[in-house]
Design a protein around this motif. Structure first.
Motif, PDB file in Angstrom:
ATOM      1  N   ALA A 205       0.832  -1.208   0.000  1.00  0.00           N
ATOM      2  CA  ALA A 205       0.000   0.000   0.000  1.00  0.00           C
ATOM      3  C   ALA A 205       0.866   1.258   0.000  1.00  0.00           C
ATOM      4  CB  ALA A 205      -0.933  -0.007   1.203  1.00  0.00           C
ATOM      5  N   LEU A 206       1.961   1.229   0.746  1.00  0.00           N
ATOM      6  CA  LEU A 206       2.856   2.387   0.783  1.00  0.00           C
ATOM      7  C   LEU A 206       3.516   2.624  -0.573  1.00  0.00           C
ATOM      8  CD1 LEU A 206       4.583   2.018   4.272  1.00  0.00           C
ATOM      9  CD2 LEU A 206       2.857   3.689   3.576  1.00  0.00           C
ATOM     10  N   TYR A 207       3.938   1.551  -1.229  1.00  0.00           N
ATOM     11  CA  TYR A 207       4.492   1.694  -2.577  1.00  0.00           C
ATOM     12  C   TYR A 207       3.437   2.245  -3.532  1.00  0.00           C
ATOM     13  CZ  TYR A 207       8.943  -0.718  -1.759  1.00  0.00           C
ATOM     14  OH  TYR A 207      10.200  -1.061  -1.323  1.00  0.00           O
ATOM     15  N   ALA A 208       2.204   1.780  -3.386  1.00  0.00           N
ATOM     16  CA  ALA A 208       1.120   2.247  -4.253  1.00  0.00           C
ATOM     17  C   ALA A 208       0.864   3.735  -4.059  1.00  0.00           C
ATOM     18  CB  ALA A 208      -0.151   1.441  -3.981  1.00  0.00           C
ATOM     19  N   VAL A 209       0.884   4.183  -2.805  1.00  0.00           N
ATOM     20  CA  VAL A 209       0.683   5.610  -2.522  1.00  0.00           C
ATOM     21  C   VAL A 209       1.804   6.442  -3.134  1.00  0.00           C
ATOM     22  CG1 VAL A 209       0.657   7.345  -0.689  1.00  0.00           C
ATOM     23  CG2 VAL A 209      -0.672   5.239  -0.433  1.00  0.00           C
ATOM     24  N   ALA A 210       3.050   5.993  -2.940  1.00  0.00           N
ATOM     25  CA  ALA A 210       4.194   6.731  -3.480  1.00  0.00           C
ATOM     26  C   ALA A 210       4.132   6.807  -5.001  1.00  0.00           C
ATOM     27  CB  ALA A 210       5.495   6.067  -3.040  1.00  0.00           C
ATOM     28  N   CYS A 211       3.806   5.710  -5.652  1.00  0.00           N
ATOM     29  CA  CYS A 211       3.751   5.690  -7.114  1.00  0.00           C
ATOM     30  C   CYS A 211       2.577   6.507  -7.644  1.00  0.00           C
ATOM     31  CB  CYS A 211       3.663   4.250  -7.615  1.00  0.00           C
ATOM     32  SG  CYS A 211       5.176   3.303  -7.324  1.00  0.00           S
ATOM     33  N   THR A 212       1.475   6.546  -6.887  1.00  0.00           N
ATOM     34  CA  THR A 212       0.336   7.376  -7.294  1.00  0.00           C
ATOM     35  C   THR A 212       0.698   8.855  -7.241  1.00  0.00           C
ATOM     36  OG1 THR A 212      -1.240   5.722  -6.478  1.00  0.00           O
ATOM     37  CG2 THR A 212      -2.064   7.964  -6.782  1.00  0.00           C
ATOM     38  N   LEU A 213       1.381   9.264  -6.191  1.00  0.00           N
ATOM     39  CA  LEU A 213       1.828  10.657  -6.092  1.00  0.00           C
ATOM     40  C   LEU A 213       2.781  11.014  -7.227  1.00  0.00           C
ATOM     41  CD1 LEU A 213       2.413  10.926  -2.227  1.00  0.00           C
ATOM     42  CD2 LEU A 213       0.515  11.877  -3.553  1.00  0.00           C
ATOM     43  N   LEU A 214       3.677  10.092  -7.546  1.00  0.00           N
ATOM     44  CA  LEU A 214       4.614  10.336  -8.642  1.00  0.00           C
ATOM     45  C   LEU A 214       3.881  10.402  -9.981  1.00  0.00           C
ATOM     46  CD1 LEU A 214       7.558   8.010  -7.551  1.00  0.00           C
ATOM     47  CD2 LEU A 214       7.526  10.511  -7.561  1.00  0.00           C
ATOM     48  N   GLN A 218       3.941  13.425 -12.568  1.00  0.00           N
ATOM     49  CA  GLN A 218       4.238  13.216 -13.975  1.00  0.00           C
ATOM     50  C   GLN A 218       3.232  13.954 -14.861  1.00  0.00           C
ATOM     51  OE1 GLN A 218       4.173   9.111 -15.205  1.00  0.00           O
ATOM     52  NE2 GLN A 218       3.947   9.621 -17.368  1.00  0.00           N
ATOM     53  N   GLY A 219       1.951  13.822 -14.532  1.00  0.00           N
ATOM     54  CA  GLY A 219       0.930  14.508 -15.305  1.00  0.00           C
ATOM     55  C   GLY A 219       1.083  16.023 -15.251  1.00  0.00           C
ATOM     56  N   TYR A 220       1.457  16.534 -14.086  1.00  0.00           N
ATOM     57  CA  TYR A 220       1.650  17.978 -13.938  1.00  0.00           C
ATOM     58  C   TYR A 220       2.829  18.458 -14.788  1.00  0.00           C
ATOM     59  CZ  TYR A 220       2.776  22.438 -11.700  1.00  0.00           C
ATOM     60  OH  TYR A 220       3.064  23.752 -11.467  1.00  0.00           O
ATOM     61  N   LEU A 221       3.920  17.702 -14.778  1.00  0.00           N
ATOM     62  CA  LEU A 221       5.091  18.078 -15.565  1.00  0.00           C
ATOM     63  C   LEU A 221       4.790  18.002 -17.058  1.00  0.00           C
ATOM     64  CD1 LEU A 221       7.950  16.293 -13.576  1.00  0.00           C
ATOM     65  CD2 LEU A 221       7.423  18.738 -13.624  1.00  0.00           C
ATOM     66  N   GLU A 222       4.028  17.021 -17.470  1.00  0.00           N
ATOM     67  CA  GLU A 222       3.658  16.910 -18.872  1.00  0.00           C
ATOM     68  C   GLU A 222       2.824  18.108 -19.300  1.00  0.00           C
ATOM     69  OE1 GLU A 222       1.817  13.219 -19.857  1.00  0.00           O
ATOM     70  OE2 GLU A 222       3.358  12.038 -18.845  1.00  0.00           O
ATOM     71  N   LYS A 223       1.934  18.548 -18.422  1.00  0.00           N
ATOM     72  CA  LYS A 223       1.099  19.699 -18.738  1.00  0.00           C
ATOM     73  C   LYS A 223       1.948  20.962 -18.881  1.00  0.00           C
ATOM     74  CE  LYS A 223      -2.793  19.831 -16.644  1.00  0.00           C
ATOM     75  NZ  LYS A 223      -3.851  19.986 -15.608  1.00  0.00           N
ATOM     76  N   ILE A 224       2.929  21.124 -17.992  1.00  0.00           N
ATOM     77  CA  ILE A 224       3.793  22.301 -18.041  1.00  0.00           C
ATOM     78  C   ILE A 224       4.636  22.302 -19.317  1.00  0.00           C
ATOM     79  CG2 ILE A 224       5.810  23.401 -16.981  1.00  0.00           C
ATOM     80  CD1 ILE A 224       4.719  22.675 -14.282  1.00  0.00           C
ATOM     81  N   THR A 225       5.253  21.165 -19.641  1.00  0.00           N
ATOM     82  CA  THR A 225       6.143  21.116 -20.801  1.00  0.00           C
ATOM     83  C   THR A 225       5.392  21.156 -22.126  1.00  0.00           C
ATOM     84  OG1 THR A 225       6.131  18.683 -20.670  1.00  0.00           O
ATOM     85  CG2 THR A 225       7.921  19.850 -19.552  1.00  0.00           C
ATOM     86  N   SER A 226       4.082  20.947 -22.098  1.00  0.00           N
ATOM     87  CA  SER A 226       3.297  20.950 -23.340  1.00  0.00           C
ATOM     88  C   SER A 226       2.471  22.207 -23.506  1.00  0.00           C
ATOM     89  CB  SER A 226       2.372  19.728 -23.385  1.00  0.00           C
ATOM     90  OG  SER A 226       3.100  18.523 -23.309  1.00  0.00           O
ATOM     91  N   ARG A 227       2.635  23.184 -22.611  1.00  0.00           N
ATOM     92  CA  ARG A 227       1.782  24.363 -22.669  1.00  0.00           C
ATOM     93  C   ARG A 227       2.009  25.209 -23.928  1.00  0.00           C
ATOM     94  NH1 ARG A 227       3.474  28.083 -17.647  1.00  0.00           N
ATOM     95  NH2 ARG A 227       2.844  26.148 -16.600  1.00  0.00           N
ATOM     96  N   TYR A 228       3.241  25.120 -24.471  1.00  0.00           N
ATOM     97  CA  TYR A 228       3.538  25.937 -25.661  1.00  0.00           C
ATOM     98  C   TYR A 228       3.457  25.145 -26.963  1.00  0.00           C
ATOM     99  CZ  TYR A 228       5.288  29.132 -22.131  1.00  0.00           C
ATOM    100  OH  TYR A 228       5.415  29.965 -21.039  1.00  0.00           O
ATOM    101  N   VAL A 229       2.991  23.920 -26.865  1.00  0.00           N
ATOM    102  CA  VAL A 229       2.830  23.099 -28.049  1.00  0.00           C
ATOM    103  C   VAL A 229       1.454  23.376 -28.639  1.00  0.00           C
ATOM    104  CG1 VAL A 229       2.787  20.764 -28.967  1.00  0.00           C
ATOM    105  CG2 VAL A 229       4.342  21.337 -27.099  1.00  0.00           C
ATOM    106  N   SER A 230       1.431  23.806 -29.868  1.00  0.00           N
ATOM    107  CA  SER A 230       0.170  24.148 -30.504  1.00  0.00           C
ATOM    108  C   SER A 230      -0.636  22.891 -30.814  1.00  0.00           C
ATOM    109  CB  SER A 230       0.416  24.921 -31.809  1.00  0.00           C
ATOM    110  OG  SER A 230       1.163  24.149 -32.710  1.00  0.00           O
TER     111      SER A 230
END
Length: 233
Positions: A205-214, A218-230
């Motif tokens: 369960a602890l591994y699952a929580v850690a991987c869910t947070l990561l 990941q989704g947040y970083l993808e959104k940031i790096t794709s903000r200028y992609v048309s």
């Protein structure tokens, strides 16, 4: 059962903060550096004998670590290298502490897999980007640093993030070389309270929580790096 969980949970969290997460982060940083070097060497157009030998070496390195199990690699580095006696360099064998052996093995394994991700990302950038850079007087190195790599980073971010999440889970194998990370602590506690099912479910369960947070990160970083992609429909 609730008392077992409340007693064990702090110990598992401490082990995760002291070993599991630091090992994963340090290994991933070293692995990324090695992966970038490997990818750049393998896409290099230089034809000198030195670079040809270097390319062959890195191809062999990638093949070796992608073709053998991580657990076997850990055993070779920690249990096997002490028997590798080199006259004048390591007459008594190469003896590493469990932590150093774990980080070294995880770094080499991560570097092998991530190098293919980075190489594919760099090669996926259209040739027109290179040609546009050359047309304004950029050298290949400058074009790579200022134009190609930033785009390749965005392309490679999802698979690299997945590699990091997998690495966090793979650190549980460090228990096999006596590193006291979360899984090793859960085994020690299970040996004391004779509740292996509860302990293993708790650490899972602890591994699952850690991987869910990561995964959220990941989704947040993808959104940031794709903000200028048309978006072209």
């Amino acid at each position: 059962m609730w008392k077992i969980v409340t007693d064990a949970l702090p110990q598992l969290i401490v082990a995760g903060l002291q070993y599991t997460i630091p090992i994963a982060i340090i290994s991933f940083i070293f692995g990324l550096g090695l992966a970038l070097l490997t990818a750049l060497v393998r896409i290099s157009r230089k034809k000198s004998i030195f670079f040809m030998v270097l390319k062959a070496f890195f191809r062999f390195y990638v093949w070796l670590f992608r073709s053998t199990p991580l657990l076997v690699q850990l055993f070779i580095v920690y249990f096997g290298l002490p028997y590798l006696k080199i006259s004048g360099i390591a007459p008594d064998g190469i003896k590493l502490t469990p932590l150093v052996a774990g980080i070294l093995t995880f770094s080499l394994n991560t570097g092998a897999y991530c190098s293919e991700t980075m190489r594919a990302a760099i090669l996926s950038i259209p040739k027109g980007q290179w040609e546009a850079a050359y047309s304004i007087g950029m050298t290949r190195t400058l074009a790579l640093r200022r134009i190609i790599l930033p785009q390749a980073l965005r392309v490679s971010l999802p698979p690299l993030a997945n590699s990091f999440i997998s690495l966090v889970k793979d650190t549980s194998l460090a228990a096999s070389i006596t590193i006291v990370e979360m899984f090793e602590v859960s085994q020690q506690i299970a040996a004391q309270n004779f509740q292996p099912l509860v302990m293993y479910c708790l650490v899972a369960a602890l591994y699952a929580v850690a991987c869910t947070l990561l995964s959220w990160l990941q989704g947040y970083l993808e959104k940031i790096t794709s903000r200028y992609v048309s978006n072209i429909n």
